[in-house]
Design a protein around this motif. Sequence first.
Motif, PDB file in Angstrom:
ATOM      1  N   UNK A 268       0.840  -1.205   0.000  1.00 24.09           N
ATOM      2  CA  UNK A 268       0.000   0.000   0.000  1.00 24.09           C
ATOM      3  C   UNK A 268       0.870   1.249   0.000  1.00 24.09           C
ATOM      4  N   UNK A 269       1.881   1.285   0.855  1.00 23.18           N
ATOM      5  CA  UNK A 269       2.724   2.476   0.988  1.00 23.18           C
ATOM      6  C   UNK A 269       3.518   2.768  -0.279  1.00 23.18           C
ATOM      7  N   UNK A 270       3.868   1.738  -1.019  1.00 27.35           N
ATOM      8  CA  UNK A 270       4.651   1.949  -2.241  1.00 27.35           C
ATOM      9  C   UNK A 270       3.838   2.625  -3.339  1.00 27.35           C
ATOM     10  N   UNK A 271       2.528   2.750  -3.153  1.00 31.89           N
ATOM     11  CA  UNK A 271       1.706   3.466  -4.130  1.00 31.89           C
ATOM     12  C   UNK A 271       1.693   4.976  -3.863  1.00 31.89           C
ATOM     13  N   UNK A 272       2.303   5.418  -2.750  1.00 31.45           N
ATOM     14  CA  UNK A 272       2.320   6.845  -2.433  1.00 31.45           C
ATOM     15  C   UNK A 272       3.046   7.636  -3.514  1.00 31.45           C
ATOM     16  N   UNK A 273       4.222   7.157  -3.902  1.00 30.92           N
ATOM     17  CA  UNK A 273       5.017   7.792  -4.954  1.00 30.92           C
ATOM     18  C   UNK A 273       6.056   6.787  -5.430  1.00 30.92           C
ATOM     19  N   UNK A 274       6.805   7.165  -6.446  1.00 24.59           N
ATOM     20  CA  UNK A 274       7.716   6.204  -7.083  1.00 24.59           C
ATOM     21  C   UNK A 274       8.904   5.807  -6.221  1.00 24.59           C
ATOM     22  N   UNK A 275       9.391   6.723  -5.404  1.00 25.25           N
ATOM     23  CA  UNK A 275      10.656   6.466  -4.698  1.00 25.25           C
ATOM     24  C   UNK A 275      10.475   6.118  -3.221  1.00 25.25           C
TER      25      UNK A 275
ATOM     26  N   UNK B  43       1.373  11.119  15.966  1.00 24.40           N
ATOM     27  CA  UNK B  43       0.876  12.071  14.974  1.00 24.40           C
ATOM     28  C   UNK B  43      -0.443  11.606  14.369  1.00 24.40           C
ATOM     29  N   UNK B  44      -0.882  10.408  14.740  1.00 22.01           N
ATOM     30  CA  UNK B  44      -2.139   9.911  14.211  1.00 22.01           C
ATOM     31  C   UNK B  44      -2.439   8.515  14.730  1.00 22.01           C
ATOM     32  N   UNK B  45      -3.657   8.087  14.469  1.00 23.33           N
ATOM     33  CA  UNK B  45      -4.127   6.783  14.935  1.00 23.33           C
ATOM     34  C   UNK B  45      -5.037   6.216  13.854  1.00 23.33           C
ATOM     35  N   UNK B  46      -4.719   5.021  13.391  1.00 23.71           N
ATOM     36  CA  UNK B  46      -5.516   4.383  12.345  1.00 23.71           C
ATOM     37  C   UNK B  46      -5.785   2.943  12.729  1.00 23.71           C
ATOM     38  N   UNK B  47      -6.986   2.480  12.464  1.00 24.01           N
ATOM     39  CA  UNK B  47      -7.330   1.103  12.791  1.00 24.01           C
ATOM     40  C   UNK B  47      -6.916   0.170  11.649  1.00 24.01           C
ATOM     41  N   UNK B  48      -6.622  -1.072  12.013  1.00 29.03           N
ATOM     42  CA  UNK B  48      -6.197  -2.054  11.018  1.00 29.03           C
ATOM     43  C   UNK B  48      -7.346  -2.525  10.137  1.00 29.03           C
ATOM     44  N   UNK B  49      -8.562  -2.129  10.478  1.00 32.28           N
ATOM     45  CA  UNK B  49      -9.705  -2.482   9.647  1.00 32.28           C
ATOM     46  C   UNK B  49      -9.894  -1.493   8.497  1.00 32.28           C
TER      47      UNK B  49
ATOM     48  N   UNK C 101      -9.550   0.399   5.016  1.00 26.94           N
ATOM     49  CA  UNK C 101      -9.220  -0.017   3.657  1.00 26.94           C
ATOM     50  C   UNK C 101      -7.993   0.757   3.200  1.00 26.94           C
ATOM     51  N   UNK C 102      -7.415   0.340   2.095  1.00 29.37           N
ATOM     52  CA  UNK C 102      -6.163   0.918   1.622  1.00 29.37           C
ATOM     53  C   UNK C 102      -6.242   2.426   1.443  1.00 29.37           C
TER      54      UNK C 102
ATOM     55  N   UNK D  25      -8.177   4.559   2.908  1.00 32.94           N
ATOM     56  CA  UNK D  25      -8.246   5.243   4.198  1.00 32.94           C
ATOM     57  C   UNK D  25      -6.861   5.326   4.839  1.00 32.94           C
ATOM     58  N   UNK D  26      -6.113   4.241   4.747  1.00 40.14           N
ATOM     59  CA  UNK D  26      -4.764   4.241   5.305  1.00 40.14           C
ATOM     60  C   UNK D  26      -3.878   5.244   4.576  1.00 40.14           C
ATOM     61  N   UNK D  27      -3.960   5.267   3.256  1.00 37.81           N
ATOM     62  CA  UNK D  27      -3.167   6.234   2.493  1.00 37.81           C
ATOM     63  C   UNK D  27      -3.552   7.663   2.865  1.00 37.81           C
ATOM     64  N   UNK D  28      -4.837   7.891   3.094  1.00 39.21           N
ATOM     65  CA  UNK D  28      -5.282   9.214   3.523  1.00 39.21           C
ATOM     66  C   UNK D  28      -4.689   9.584   4.865  1.00 39.21           C
ATOM     67  N   UNK D  29      -4.634   8.611   5.775  1.00 34.13           N
ATOM     68  CA  UNK D  29      -4.042   8.852   7.093  1.00 34.13           C
ATOM     69  C   UNK D  29      -2.558   9.176   6.951  1.00 34.13           C
ATOM     70  N   UNK D  30      -1.860   8.416   6.112  1.00 36.81           N
ATOM     71  CA  UNK D  30      -0.430   8.630   5.913  1.00 36.81           C
ATOM     72  C   UNK D  30      -0.171  10.004   5.294  1.00 36.81           C
TER      73      UNK D  30
END
Length: 212
Positions: A19-26, A99-105, A107-108, A110-115
């Motif tokens: 999921x995190x690797x979709x943030x940007x290329x590098x 700096x934030x709190x996200x639940x493991x439930x 979806x991708x 939502x997590x990207x939005x949190x990041x």
Amino acid sequence: MKILVIDDHVLVREGLKQVLRTLEDNVEVFLVGTCAQGFSVALEHPDLELVLLDYHLPDMNGLDALRIFSRRHPDIPVLILSGSSNPQIMHQVLQAGAAGYSTKTSVSEELLGAVRCVLAGDIYMPPPAAQTFDQDYPAPATAPMPLSPKQEQVLCELLAGRSNPDIARLLSISEETVKTHMAAILRHFNVQNRTQAVVAATRCGYRATAKS
């Protein structure tokens, strides 16, 4: 961009990496299963831009690990991951410097939005939980002495996610002066680190300056 993921479940770590690797290329993602390994990676890579930290870990409570990260690496934001949406836990981790709190439930997306939110210098909580949080934990009263105009400028740059050198350059002051103003800001909000100051200031109505 370098991101550290600390979670004791291999499948969770691998899923977060994809999921995190979709943030940007590098994006470079470091995966570890214990706090001890995470501390080592953070020392080896002081240019980390984000830590995703599981609340339940085998070698240390996530809350204790968060406090250590906040003390050793105050400029690296930490996003807590948990299977619980308990507002009391959210309150504890935000007070400890998260700096934030996200639940493991989540979806991708939502997590990207949190990041993205955390990387932008903001504080993230899941929207439904945030409403409950604000009801149960109203914003604290501000300190009796107001911040000076220059301290407010420093605070707004802090809210924008800028480092001390960047703030010094933008405001044409020395880094030592920035540190002095930062210490005054921490005293004003009665907090221990930069992330806690961001939480307190945001809830008191302060807003970040626009990034150039």
